[in-house]
Every structure is written in C-alpha cells, then in structure tokens.
Design an enzyme around this catalytic site. Structure first.
Site, short mmCIF file in Angstrom:
data_model
loop_
_atom_site.label_atom_id
_atom_site.label_comp_id
_atom_site.label_asym_id
_atom_site.label_seq_id
_atom_site.Cartn_x
_atom_site.Cartn_y
_atom_site.Cartn_z
N HIS A 43 -7.88 -5.60 0.17
CA HIS A 43 -6.65 -4.85 0.47
C HIS A 43 -6.09 -5.26 1.83
O HIS A 43 -6.82 -5.38 2.81
CB HIS A 43 -6.95 -3.35 0.46
CG HIS A 43 -5.74 -2.49 0.58
ND1 HIS A 43 -4.77 -2.44 -0.39
CD2 HIS A 43 -5.33 -1.63 1.56
CE1 HIS A 43 -3.82 -1.59 -0.03
NE2 HIS A 43 -4.14 -1.09 1.16
N SER B 138 0.84 -1.19 0.00
CA SER B 138 0.00 0.00 0.00
C SER B 138 0.88 1.25 0.00
O SER B 138 1.67 1.44 -0.92
CB SER B 138 -0.96 -0.04 1.19
OG SER B 138 -1.99 0.92 1.06
N GLU C 1 -9.44 -5.37 -3.95
CA GLU C 1 -8.75 -4.41 -3.09
C GLU C 1 -9.72 -3.51 -2.32
O GLU C 1 -9.64 -3.37 -1.10
CB GLU C 1 -7.80 -3.54 -3.92
CG GLU C 1 -6.61 -4.26 -4.53
CD GLU C 1 -5.40 -4.31 -3.61
OE1 GLU C 1 -5.51 -3.91 -2.45
OE2 GLU C 1 -4.34 -4.76 -4.09
#
Length: 517
Positions: free
Chosen positions: A424, A200, A328
């Site tokens: 995610h 990320s 995600e």
C-alpha cells in the site's frame, strides 16, 4: 513578508513573478524551473469560530495582490500514526482550506488538462504540503495543470455529530472543485477537462464524489488508486461520534465540541483508536481498523455507497481508471513490526472476520493451498480493504453503463530488502517521483531509484496524464469477459486480472455500509 528571490544566472533577465486574478482577488506565485507555482490560495473561509463543523463557506475577497508562495497550514492532524513530535512541527494556522497550482503557463488561452489530487491518510491525517505530493514532475512531464488541496480530516472533517453536516471533508473537496471550475482557466487550465486522482482515503473520497449529486459535473475523469471498502452506516458513525466525544467528556454535539481547540480535539481519535479492537461485538469489522473516521452513507451528502450508485449509473458519463497494489496490507503488517510473525490463530481470526460468506474462511484455505498463516492473513485483508472494493468499483461502473480501465501494481518496493512487496502506498512515490520524501523514504530506503524504478515512475505519469488528456491511459477498457488489466511491473504488460482466485471468492459479494451491531 516577501521571501527574497534567487538571482538569475549571469546574462539572464529575471522573469516577473506570475500574477493571476481569481474570483476572490489576485495572487502572486513564483516561477520554479519551467512552471509557475502558486501555493496556499484559499478556496473557502477558515472553518473556525462560528464556521466550526459547518459546511465550507465561500472565501471573502481581498484587495491588492496576495502572495501565494507557501502552502496553507494543514488541518488538525491525528498524531497516532505520525507521532506528536512530527505533528507539532507542522505549520500552524486556521487557513486550512487552500489549493495549490502547478502550471506550465498561466495563460487563459492555454486550456491545458487539469488534474486535481486528493490525498489519503485514513481520513484522519494528510495535507497537500507533504513533500511526497510535490506535483512538479506530473505537471512538467505531462504538460498539464495540477491542483492539490487541503480538506478537513479526523474530528473536524468526518466525526458524525449532532448539529453538523456529515462528511464535511467531502464537502470541502466539492468546494475546492467548484473553485477549480470557476478559476482554473486563469491559470491556463481547461475547466471542462478536469481529472480527479487520489490514493487510499483519497481514492475513497473520489469514489464517494462519483456517488454524490453535489459533485456532478465538476470533473470529467477520475483515477482512484487503492479504493478502501470501509464506508460507515449512519448508525455506526453516530455511535463512533458519541464515543469520540466521550473521550473528551463532552456530548457529541457541534456546540459542545466547538469549545475544544481543534488541535487538541485530535486527541479523541488518538485515544479511542487503540480501544476499538476491544469493541468488535459493537462495531464489527470497523473495530480492528482502529480508525473511527470514514465517509458516512448518511442519505443526504452521500446517498448510497459508491458501488450501488455507480451500478445505478451515477457516473456513467465519467471516465474511470482504478486499480490496486498486489500486497496492499503488507505495509500495515510491516508498520506494526509483525512481518514473518503472524500466528495461525491470528490468521484464523482474520479469515473468520473478513472472508466473504458463511464458509469464507474454509474457502480461502482451499483456494490458497499451502499458504502460510502470514500469507492468508495478508491476502484476506488486502482483498477486503482494498483489492476487491477497487475491482468491484470498476464492475459497478460497467454495470451502470460507464467505462473503466483497471490496473494492478506488482513491482516490489526495494526497501527492507524487498520485504514490502507491492505494498500500500508504493504508487505515490512512483507517480510523483518523490523517492526521498514521506513514504518514498520507507519504500526506497533512502537510496537512489534504479533504472526500473525510474522507468516505471515515468510510465505512471505518462499513463495518468494521457488519460487526463484523452480518456485513454494506454490499455484496453475492462470488461467482464476478457477482464484485461494493465499489470505495472518492471516489464509492464496487459493481461487477464491477476487476482482471479480472489475475484471468484468475492463474486456476488456487495460492499455495504459497515453496520452498528
């Protein structure tokens, strides 16, 4: 104060605590199982007082042996996501800029591959002492040296203000990598075989490092997990910096903001974030993210976007693994309590805001016939913020003469009865094997991982550490003809890129710095 050590089993002799000499002085760690572990080693001076909002400064040396038993205190954390009660329980102190080392053997002759972890957290929170980043399994399973580090986030690290260099958080990462270059051999690592890896915002940082002249030569390989496409233009970052300062009633200057305690200054981002969606006409696509921080394409620290820099060959000598998760954006829908509640109006607004090109919204509807509003809302935002930036980073690396390996995680998290999908952050507990910490608690609902989860977790570590050792993660390099990727599922396989529909929709799109409208 020295913490008492556990007594060895009867009949065994206690090993002396490992002591390693760094350029600044000697540090004493502990043996934990088969590893020697050192925590909280400073790589730069505390960025407070006269050093506030400055580039990191070399750490001053010390006499004697410094205990390296505990993680350094986190940089000031934005409480909007974690909650103030959680943040207030974190260790306090100014020595934010520290590294931690897990090594099978602190012997300069060992020369093991080195892996340096850079955490995520929307550039507004995160620290290397989080239990989810316990690196012992990676170091032990892969027989590698693992380094984790703290870097400044939020106002301290990324607010673009007068009198301070841009991207201070990225400069912290460069300083930590310079520490690795200069010191890791003493811990048993090979400074010529360093791999950076992160997820990320950590992956966004790595993409930026690949584009930064200051980071050239500090690492040989890179693993970027879920690369965000949000980099700010200089004008947008300055305007957001002014808005952040306005939340405190001060001017957007280092001199003014330095008068506020760093732990109280985080309130500026916490109060501005919820207001951002109302300013779409000014801040465009950045506004709905509620995140006023990102790397800034300032022309100096970060000369251009990673996609432009890589296509021009900035990282052609760096071997790259990059990839993303299939669903995600579902994590953010779940955290907002909106799973199954997305309306057609919300989906239409997301399509108009994020789909590429003038007819992007209609193109998405045509490409995904029968998709529900929730599916379209999730798909276009998954594509915009993570999936397509990641794919295009690999393609840019190829265009610049380099090599890249691509993956997609499709195994669904068992938490919330599987409703999270391959969302995610799922790759973090899988990679570290930390199923009962941080995001692992949500992804695995506090339950013991099943055999498929344990096997996939082991595969993650085996592929990542093999890449760190040889440059080959175990599947073919990506190319624009076959487009083969590693699909990470209960039954991993190599297959053509699964998101071909999205890839075609975004073909020709360029991720540029987000503008000030």
């Amino acid at each position: 104060m020295t913490t008492p050590q556990p007594r060895p089993p009867a009949g065994e002799t206690a090993r002396p605590e490992p002591v390693v000499r760094t350029g600044a002085g000697a540090v004493r760690g502990r043996y934990e199982g088969e590893l020697a572990v050192f925590r909280g080693i400073p790589f730069a001076e505390p960025p407070v007082g006269e050093a506030r909002f400055a580039a990191p400064r070399p750490v001053r040396g010390w006499d004697g042996v410094r205990e390296a038993y505990a993680f350094g205190p986190p940089p000031p954390q934005d409480a909007a996501l974690l909650g103030r009660a959680v943040v207030d329980r974190l260790p306090a102190g100014d020595d934010w800029l520290t590294v931690n080392v897990w090594t099978p053997e602190p012997d300069p002759a060992a020369r093991r591959p080195v892996m340096v972890w850079i955490y995520g957290g929307s550039f507004r929170l995160g620290h290397s002492g989080s239990p989810g980043y316990d690196a012992r399994r990676i170091a032990q399973d892969g027989d590698v040296v693992v380094v984790t580090l703290n870097y400044r986030v939020g106002m301290e690290g990324f607010a673009h203000i007068e009198g301070a260099p841009a991207n201070r958080g990225l400069l912290d990462q460069v300083a930590a990598l310079e520490w690795v270059r200069d010191n890791i051999a003493a811990f048993g690592g090979d400074p010529g075989q360093v791999t950076v890896f992160g997820e990320s915002a950590g992956a966004g940082s790595i993409a930026a490092l690949l584009a930064m002249p200051r980071a050239a030569g500090l690492f040989r390989r890179a693993i970027a997990q879920s690369v965000p496409g949000t980099y700010f233009s200089d004008a947008l970052a300055r305007d957001l910096g002014a808005a952040l300062a306005a939340e405190t009633g001060l001017r957007p200057t280092a001199a003014d903001l330095s008068t506020v305690d760093p732990r109280k200054l985080t309130a500026a981002g916490e109060t501005l974030g919820p207001k951002m969606p109302r300013l779409v006409d000014r801040w465009g696509q950045a506004a709905p993210t509620r995140t006023p921080y990102a790397p800034v394409v300032d022309g100096e620290v970060l000369p251009s976007t990673p996609w432009q820099a890589l296509a021009e060959g900035s990282a052609r000598d760096v071997e790259l693994v990059t990839g993303h998760n299939r669903e995600e954006f579902r994590l953010f829908i779940a955290l907002g309590g909106r799973l199954g509640q997305i309306t057609a109006e919300q989906a239409d607004r997301a399509l108009r805001r994020y789909a590429p090109g003038p007819g992007g919204a209609d193109a998405y509807r045509a490409a995904f016939p029968g998709a529900s509003p929730g599916e379209l809302y999730e798909r276009v935002q998954t594509d915009w913020v993570f999936a397509m930036p990641t794919l295009k980073l690999a393609e840019a690396q190829l265009a610049g003469g380099g090599r890249a390996h691509l993956y997609e995680l499709t195994w669904p998290a068992p938490g919330l009865d599987g409703a999270l999908g391959a969302c995610h952050g799922l790759d973090i507990p899988l990679l570290f094997g930390t199923f009962e910490a941080d995001l692992g608690m949500l992804m695995f609902a506090g339950e013991r991982p099943g055999e498929d989860a344990r096997a996939l977790s082991s595969r993650f570590r085996a592929a990542w550490t093999a890449f760190a050792r040889t440059g080959d993660p175990g599947w073919p390099a990506y190319d624009t003809e076959r487009r083969l990727v590693q699909v990470l599922d209960a039954e991993p396989r190599v297959a053509p890129y699964p998101e071909e529909t999205s890839r075609r929709l975004w073909d020709g799109y360029e991720f540029r710095p987000l503008p000030l409208l």
